[in-house]
Design an enzyme around this catalytic site. Structure first.
Site, PDB file in Angstrom:
ATOM      1  N   GLU A 146       0.748  -1.275  -0.021  1.00 18.23           N
ATOM      2  CA  GLU A 146       0.126   0.078  -0.175  1.00 18.23           C
ATOM      3  C   GLU A 146       0.939   1.165  -0.079  1.00 18.23           C
ATOM      4  O   GLU A 146       0.703   2.310  -0.749  1.00 18.23           O
ATOM      5  CB  GLU A 146      -0.914   0.028   1.217  1.00 18.23           C
ATOM      6  N   GLU A 221      10.387   1.309   2.111  1.00 26.20           N
ATOM      7  CA  GLU A 221       8.950   1.321   2.871  1.00 26.20           C
ATOM      8  C   GLU A 221       8.775   0.232   3.658  1.00 26.20           C
ATOM      9  O   GLU A 221       7.914   0.423   4.724  1.00 26.20           O
ATOM     10  CB  GLU A 221       8.026   1.523   1.827  1.00 26.20           C
TER      11      GLU A 221
HETATM   12 ZN   LIG Z   1       1.063   2.648   6.868  1.00 24.40          ZN
END
Ligand SMILES: [Zn+2]
Length: 1061
Positions: A146, A221
């Site tokens: 995401e 990330e």
């Molecule tokens: Zn997050």
């Protein structure tokens, strides 16, 4: 369906795992705009996902072969006047009365992608694409993905298109959510051109992200080993890794996760889609790529459009993307299997990290959880369960909530009540702050209360209040700052994602009428008792979780992590180590290298010509009723009257300030001579849409004294305006401050809330603390909601028994001082007819107010000392702030400051604090009322290093190069904030706030012109101001003891230490 309306801000257990998704929760209570929180709400969006660049992947191949074929016919739109010709098949079409929309469900013939397209007259257009993404383990794949897909794509090959959109679009919503079984990518805008830009960037991001070919994005990330120098220790870094460490530092979150996993041991909900910090480093890049390839496919997508734009244009945009794919098997592979019911209950005991010292005996948590069914429920049963939830726990007067809190067995409720956003509904409830020896008592109390409610049914007034509250919310359809179309999407997707009817959750009228009729006919006992018996009392699928505090757990976990990393290092050769150090450097270099201007230009943006030259106007008429000023805002509100009764607070004695929050709670929850608080709350529920009381504090530009008021806020349908003002009058005049036992509960609830705040929202606590050092309004705010407030509650708890009479008369004194006609102002928002109708009721209300107060305006001169402070708490992540008052350095406010501070947040701080620093967020804020400019980080692994970044801001501005395109984006993004979309109640409220702060229309026009004409020279000039923050700023950090010790070793005596938990 109704459940979304029924849902309150109880402590929640399931659902979106990403912290940024929490704003999704809707509350049926009146929202409480508060100037001190304003900036956080805005910043919350910035605490979002992100990542990096790289080239393509297998997904791209179909693109190149087919993009040629699809792009040319697209230019002649008249050929495509039918969905069929664009490759879509219409499956169903319905007019949905509840949201006044024509809704059409399409299937993309080639891939099977499904599209819900809603057309109506709402200008706040919404798009969303949702994938079913059930994980098999707790490595956090869906969550990391995401974040990562928004880090560059085929058409937009820059590091972070997402950030470019944050910077330079007029979005009214822009974010992404990870649920336990799905991932949602929604955007919204009122400007059609802007909207389609956002849609295109999001579609390209999810279908053609660069992250699947680029391990550096995954590392940034997700997670990676970091080694700055072969002589140093290896550490873990990564945005999601750090975000989840923050989540796993909060006891309530640990309980929620443990409950969900224990209730669903056999399906996908038995693992954590957000990622457990212990498991995240097990995730490989190959698994990550594979997950995207499989699940981010049109065949597995559900796409939502809503608003007043052209429905054919939607399909045209989609077909361009969807046609590039063939059908896949993802829909079968992503099916969420249901959990079978247990044959007998289960009991689990777990440890959670707690602070040393303090009374650990009173820190146990106990939560009972039920899996309601292993088969889908019909819509009337679901609706009835929603009401049951509201009746049991919805308000402080609801019996289960009330009995638990009044038992004195614990401090606050845990568990989310009925949670029905996943495939199978659950019910959970319990208490925290419980003594070890009381665990069994809590369990028995929950079961006994449910048993007796099943035997007796609910109070008729309570059922009526609950019904009215829900009907009011449905009529009002007030989703706050959340776009209405997005609220509908999340309701619809709750069924659609499980291959059920996406229309059904949008249509509430019929089941609601049926349920009301049944209750009227058979009585509420006949409706609710069987539900309590079948789904709760006689349901063997019960999981009882006891959480025990463990003072050693945090350091054990840390030691285990260090051991693992040390072993890793020991296993590496010298060559390996220097390779890792090189990789660390390369990652950082890439993070710190800006995108080239030509790549930045690929993200579409509006031009200044698309921006209205005038600020949004809100109608205001200032009148007078019985000598009191009344502001009228003539706006269409669907027959609802919104009102604020505002009282001046400036004559309140300084020592009474910290009592104000408890005073407000007492007004709502103590009851009058004739009515106990349960009856009072039921009356509010039956007659109105809700009433709340809260203080409003802000600095005023150019003035030493703050603006301080008490606001009583309420709303009602036109036929109930008289009742509304009668009730407000009862609350402020007749409530008795005599219930010592309840007051003690308020104190312990307040304490529990502040402790949660410290651990979960340390940035708010640190920001409040800095403001308290810099201005009087900040000092007041901190007294009522910061560390000082927590200390006040701790000492009050000790003296409440001995000094109750004194406290009770202080509460009376606050009432006497505040609630008088002379300090009153009324704000009304409704259509002209209802504004006129309400005047006589307002007049009557004012006649009943005491005419004047004997107290004079008090001069509050307090501030906290301007030393640098560290608030030490048990945590794995820090919150680091630095601030100074620019007005005190002679700075004169100019609208360009909005553009500049937003730009600093979105570039310098985002890159250094988040992307390369590994914090979940970093931002700055300029409070134009007080002049305070502040930096803040959120879930930050660093401390001094972050302060160095703040101090580098002036150099960053001085060396800044910006072409016209980048500058225009920064300006447009700022206008997007200033012109944020508002529902009518918020419009009326904003106008009131401007009135209170003395902000005139001419000034708003001037600021807008200053924003629109911001130049690079303004940025350079602002560098001087940042120097002043660097040299004179005050620092406050909420941080772990170890990090503070290390900082004080590096910079001796830098932090004064304050233990807060
Ligand atoms: Zn997050």
């Amino acid at each position: 369906m109704l459940r979304a309306v029924l849902r309150r801000s109880k402590s929640n257990t399931t659902s979106p795992l990403c912290a940024r998704a929490s704003s999704r929760r809707l509350s049926s209570l009146p929202s409480r705009p508060h100037p001190r929180r304003r900036s956080f709400l805005r910043q919350h969006l910035k605490l979002i996902p992100t990542a990096k660049p790289p080239p393509f992947n297998a997904h791209f191949r179909p693109l190149f072969t087919r993009s040629v074929a699809t792009s040319s016919p697209q230019s002649s739109p008249d050929v495509y006047d039918a969905p069929e010709k664009l490759g879509f098949e219409k499956l169903s079409e319905q007019f949905i009365e509840e949201c006044k929309s024509k809704a059409v469900l399409f299937k993309h013939k080639k891939t099977g992608a499904q599209v819900m397209s809603l057309s109506n007259d709402d200008e706040n257009k919404v798009f969303g694409v949702v994938f079913r993404t059930p994980p098999k383990d707790s490595t956090g794949i869906p969550h990391i993905l995401e974040h990562s897909v928004l880090c560059g794509s085929r058409k937009y090959p820059l590091k972070e298109p997402f950030v470019e959109l944050l910077k330079g679009s007029l979005h009214t919503f822009l974010n992404a959510f990870t649920y336990p079984d799905r991932t949602c990518y929604p955007v919204a805008s009122t400007n059609a051109k802007d909207f389609y830009n956002l849609v295109d960037v999001y579609l390209d991001a999810v279908f053609f992200p660069k992250c699947v070919e680029d391990i550096q994005t995954f590392q940034q990330e997700g997670w990676h080993h970091e080694l700055n120098d072969p002589s140093e220790d290896i550490t873990y870094k990564g945005v999601v890794f750090n975000e989840m460490k923050g989540v796993y530092s909060q006891p309530d979150n640990i309980l929620g996760r443990s409950s969900q996993q224990a209730v669903f041991p056999d399906n996908t909900y038995g693992v954590d889609s957000g990622g457990d910090p212990l498991d995240i480093p097990k995730l490989t890049f190959a698994e990550f790529k594979e997950f995207h390839l499989k699940f981010y496919h049109p065949s597995n997508a559900r796409i939502w459009f809503y608003g007043d734009d052209d429905p054919m244009e939607r399909l045209r945009i989609l077909s361009e993307y969807l046609d590039m794919f063939d059908v896949s098997t993802a829909p079968e592979e992503s099916i969420v299997k249901s959990q079978k019911l247990f044959l007998k209950p289960v009991r689990i005991v777990k440890k959670y990290p707690a602070t040393e010292g303090g009374d650990l005996k009173k820190k146990h948590m106990l939560c009972l959880n039920w899996l309601i069914s292993d088969e889908p429920l019909d819509s009337e049963t679901e609706l009835a369960l929603g009401f049951l939830d509201d009746l049991l726990l919805g308000t402080p007067a609801s019996p289960l909530r009330k009995i638990l809190l009044e038992s004195s067995l614990g401090e606050a409720i845990v568990g989310g009540g009925v949670e029905d956003e996943l495939l199978q509904a659950q019910f959970s409830v319990g208490l925290k702050g419980v003594s070890k020896e009381d665990i069994k008592k809590v369990e028995d109390l929950v079961m006994d209360t449910l048993k007796s409610l099943a035997e007796t049914g609910f109070d008729t007034d309570a059922v009526e209040a609950s019904m009215n509250t829900v009907e009011f919310s449905l009529r009002e359809n007030n989703t706050g700052s959340f776009p209405r179309g997005l609220a509908l999407m999340l309701q619809s997707i709750g069924k659609w994602i499980y291959d059920m009817d996406p229309f059904e959750p949008l249509k509430y009228q019929k089941p609601l009428m049926a349920l009301k009729a049944r209750i009227a006919e058979e009585g509420n006992k006949a409706v609710f008792s069987p539900l309590i018996e079948k789904y709760i009392l006689n349901n063997p699928h019960r999981v009882t979780i006891e959480m025990q505090p463990d003072a050693e757990k945090a350091s054990c976990d840390e030691a285990a992590e260090k051991k693992l990393l040390d072993e890793k290092k020991a296993s590496m050769t010298e060559a390996d180590l220097s390779k890792l150090a090189r990789a660390t450097r390369e990652l950082r270099l890439r993070q710190e290298t800006p995108d080239p201007p030509e790549v930045l230009k690929s993200v579409p943006s509006l031009s200044l010509q698309d921006i209205p030259k005038k600020p949004v106007q809100i109608p205001i008429k200032i009148g007078d009723i019985n000598g009191v000023k009344v502001l009228h805002h003539d706006l269409f509100t669907n027959d609802v009257l919104y009102s604020e009764v505002v009282f001046d607070m400036s004559s309140l004695k300084q020592e009474l300030v910290p009592l104000v929050p408890l005073f407000c709670q007492s007004l709502m929850e103590m009851g009058t001579k004739d009515m106990d608080f349960v009856q009072l709350n039921q009356l509010i529920g039956r007659k109105t849409g809700g009433i709340s009381v809260y203080p409003f504090i802000s600095s005023v530009r150019g003035k030493a004294d703050p603006c301080s008021h008490m606001i009583v806020r309420g709303k009602a349908m036109s036929g109930r305006i008289e009742d509304l003002f009668n009730l407000i009058n009862h609350i402020i005049q007749d409530v008795q401050f005599t219930d010592q036992k309840r007051f003690k509960q308020f104190i312990s609830q307040g304490k529990a809330r502040m402790e949660d705040q410290l651990q979960g929202s340390g940035h708010n606590i640190a920001a409040a603390r800095m403001e308290a050092k810099l201005n009087v309004a900040g000092w007041i705010g901190e007294q009522m909601g910061g560390v000082s407030y927590l200390e006040f509650l701790q000492s009050l708890e000790e003296k409440v028994d001995l000094h109750w009479n004194e406290i009770s008369s202080s509460l009376e004194e606050i009432r006497r001082t505040l609630f008088t006609k002379s300090g009153c102002l009324i704000n009304l928002t409704a259509d002209a007819k209802n504004l006129t109708n309400s005047e006589k009721h307002v007049g009557k209300f004012l006649d009943l107010l005491p005419s004047s107060s004997s107290a004079e305006s008090k001069i509050w001169k307090a501030r906290l000392p301007t030393i640098s402070e560290a608030i030490v708490i048990p945590t794995q992540v820090n919150y680091v702030g630095k601030a100074a008052n620019l007005y005190e350095t002679g700075y004169e406010f100019n609208g360009s400051a909005h553009v500049i501070s937003k730009h600093i947040s979105n570039t310098w701080l985002w890159d250094r604090v988040r992307v390369s620093g590994g914090a979940y967020g970093g931002y700055c804020d300029f409070d134009t009322h007080s002049g305070v400019f502040s930096f803040m980080s959120y879930r930050d692994p660093n401390l001094l290093k972050t302060l160095n970044v703040y101090d580098g801001t002036s150099d960053f501005l001085r060396e800044l190069e910006m072409d016209d395109g980048a500058l225009t984006k920064a300006i447009i993004g700022t206008i997007g904030d200033v012109d944020s979309y508002q529902l009518p109640d918020v419009k009326g409220y904003s106008s009131l706030v401007r009135y209170l702060l003395g902000i005139e229309e001419e000034e708003r026009q001037k600021r807008r012109e200053e924003i629109l004409s911001t130049s690079l020279a303004d940025f350079k000039e602002f560098a001087e101001r940042m120097n002043l923050v660097k040299d004179n700023g005050v620092v406050v950090a909420v941080a772990s003891a170890d990090d503070v010790d290390n900082a004080n070793k590096e910079r001796p005596n830098f932090f004064e230490i304050k233990k807060a938990l």
